[in-house]
Design an enzyme around this catalytic site. Structure first.
Site, PDB file in Angstrom:
ATOM      1  CG  ASN A   9      -1.679   1.244   1.449  1.00 13.38           C
ATOM      2  OD1 ASN A   9      -1.793   2.052   0.536  1.00 13.38           O
ATOM      3  ND2 ASN A   9      -2.227   1.417   2.648  1.00 13.38           N
ATOM      4  CD1 TRP A  10       3.621   1.124  -2.613  1.00  9.45           C
ATOM      5  CD2 TRP A  10       3.676   2.144  -4.610  1.00  9.45           C
ATOM      6  NE1 TRP A  10       4.422   0.380  -3.445  1.00  9.45           N
ATOM      7  CE2 TRP A  10       4.472   0.979  -4.678  1.00  9.45           C
ATOM      8  CE3 TRP A  10       3.559   2.933  -5.761  1.00  9.45           C
ATOM      9  CZ2 TRP A  10       5.151   0.594  -5.847  1.00  9.45           C
ATOM     10  CZ3 TRP A  10       4.228   2.558  -6.914  1.00  9.45           C
ATOM     11  CH2 TRP A  10       5.017   1.404  -6.948  1.00  9.45           C
ATOM     12  CE  LYS A  11       0.291   3.346   4.884  1.00  3.17           C
ATOM     13  NZ  LYS A  11       0.150   3.466   6.308  1.00  3.17           N
ATOM     14  CG  HIS A  96      -5.774   1.663   5.201  1.00  5.46           C
ATOM     15  ND1 HIS A  96      -5.332   2.558   6.137  1.00  5.46           N
ATOM     16  CD2 HIS A  96      -4.748   0.807   4.975  1.00  5.46           C
ATOM     17  CE1 HIS A  96      -4.063   2.270   6.450  1.00  5.46           C
ATOM     18  NE2 HIS A  96      -3.693   1.202   5.767  1.00  5.46           N
ATOM     19  CD  GLU A  98      -2.895   5.321   6.867  1.00  7.26           C
ATOM     20  OE1 GLU A  98      -2.919   5.436   5.638  1.00  7.26           O
ATOM     21  OE2 GLU A  98      -1.918   4.845   7.495  1.00  7.26           O
ATOM     22  CD  GLU A 168      -3.526  -2.896   7.198  1.00  7.99           C
ATOM     23  OE1 GLU A 168      -2.421  -3.120   6.730  1.00  7.99           O
ATOM     24  OE2 GLU A 168      -4.159  -1.856   6.982  1.00  7.99           O
ATOM     25  N   GLY A 174       2.376   1.832  10.867  1.00 13.35           N
ATOM     26  CA  GLY A 174       3.308   2.954  10.766  1.00 13.35           C
ATOM     27  C   GLY A 174       3.967   3.316  12.077  1.00 13.35           C
ATOM     28  CB  SER A 214       5.275  -2.181  11.840  1.00 13.95           C
ATOM     29  OG  SER A 214       4.783  -0.886  12.148  1.00 13.95           O
ATOM     30  N   GLY A 235       2.771  -1.285   4.325  1.00 13.43           N
ATOM     31  CA  GLY A 235       2.766   0.144   4.028  1.00 13.43           C
ATOM     32  C   GLY A 235       4.181   0.640   3.777  1.00 13.43           C
ATOM     33  N   GLY A 236       4.787   1.231   4.804  1.00 11.77           N
ATOM     34  CA  GLY A 236       6.099   1.885   4.675  1.00 11.77           C
ATOM     35  C   GLY A 236       7.156   1.067   3.938  1.00 11.77           C
TER      36      GLY A 236
HETATM   37  C1  PEP Z   1      -0.753  -0.104   5.951  1.00 15.83           C
HETATM   38  O1  PEP Z   1      -0.777   1.057   5.611  1.00 15.83           O
HETATM   39  O2  PEP Z   1      -1.637  -0.868   5.528  1.00 15.83           O
HETATM   40  C2  PEP Z   1       0.329  -0.556   6.829  1.00 15.83           C
HETATM   41  C3  PEP Z   1       0.230  -1.744   7.339  1.00 15.83           C
HETATM   42  O3  PEP Z   1       1.363   0.329   7.053  1.00 15.83           O
HETATM   43  P1  PEP Z   1       2.782  -0.014   7.732  1.00 15.83           P
HETATM   44  O4  PEP Z   1       3.300  -1.290   7.085  1.00 15.83           O
HETATM   45  O5  PEP Z   1       3.653   1.169   7.407  1.00 15.83           O
HETATM   46  O6  PEP Z   1       2.563  -0.190   9.186  1.00 15.83           O
END
Ligand code: PEP
Length: 251
Positions: A9-11, A96, A98, A168, A174, A214, A235-236
């Site tokens: 997920n590049w957000k 998600h 967010e 999640e 994050g 993470s 994500g990151g």
């Molecule tokens: C996400 O945005 O779905 C996520 C899991 O982010 P991260 O891996 O950065 O925690």
């Protein structure tokens, strides 16, 4: 046998040219990853360019959101699921945390987006997960089961093979704080039970449940050893082609 899914997920990161460059860097690094499905989710503006450049590769494209409405119309700022399909997407992420947190998406909205995505022929990655406060109050299971029941209401048996659930925990997104493999396994097994009760044992057994929060090259292998963890939503660590490829190639 459930085929694992590793999705990035590049957000709201990367311009069109940066997205294409990352996708092209990723392509050879995951070309032999037949053990799992590889998905990336760039921003809306980059979807078509990335999809064009990845045509014929083993990398699939997801959008990070879609409209609740199924048809085109006067809905300023929205993008319909069928338009995402037209732009080269096979998947869409809905619900998600967010989006729930910053854009006030409810389970009702998540359910409409899921239905719109299914009607357009997309596979849906539905995100669920509790906050730290909810976990500390002992409400994690209730919250997650409510999100599953509310977000996935009205599904028919034939919809189920185009549903992927991503667990999640909000406190792990994050933050650098990952759920332990045991904590994640416990919730994944619970989600599978909820799914079995609502649908069928067979549907629950074939449901892919991804962990997100993470995930990094150094923790993916331990997570993937758990029997109910069928992949990851990253994500990151998906923003960099090399680190995402290391996660994809966890075996
Ligand atoms: C996400 O945005 O779905 C996520 C899991 O982010 P991260 O891996 O950065 O925690």
């Amino acid at each position: 046998m459930r085929k694992p899914v590793i999705a990035g997920n590049w957000k709201m990161f990367k311009t069109v040219s940066e997205s294409v460059a990352t996708a092209l860097a990723l392509k050879p690094l995951v070309a032999n990853a037949n053990h799992c499905e590889v998905i990336i989710a760039p921003v809306f503006t980059a979807l078509k360019s990335v999809a064009n450049r990845l045509e014929g590769s083993n990398i699939k494209i997801a959008a990070q959101n879609c409209a609740t409405e199924r048809s085109e119309g006067a809905f300023t700022g929205e993008v319909a699921a069928f338009m995402l399909k037209d732009a080269g997407c096979s998947h869409v992420i809905v619900g998600h945390s967010e989006r729930r947190q910053y854009y006030l998406e409810t389970d009702h909205i998540v359910s409409h987006k899921t239905q719109a995505g299914l009607a357009a022929g997309l596979t849906i990655i539905v995100c669920v997960g509790e906050t730290l406060e909810q976990r500390e109050q002992g409400k994690a299971r209730d919250v997650v089961s409510e999100q599953i029941v509310g977000g996935l209401s009205g599904l028919t048996a034939s919809d189920l093979d185009r549903i992927i659930v991503a667990y999640e925990p909000v406190w792990a997104i994050g933050t650098g704080r990952t759920a332990t493999p045991e904590q994640a396994q416990e919730m994944h097994a619970f989600i599978r039970r909820v799914f079995a009760e609502r649908h069928s044992q067979a549907a629950a057994e074939s449901l892919r449940i991804l962990y997100g929060g993470s995930v990094k090259p150094d923790n993916i292998a331990a997570l993937m050893k758990q029997s109910d963890i069928d992949g990851a939503l990253v994500g990151g660590a998906s923003l960099n082609a090399e680190s995402f490829a290391q996660i994809v190639n966890y075996k």
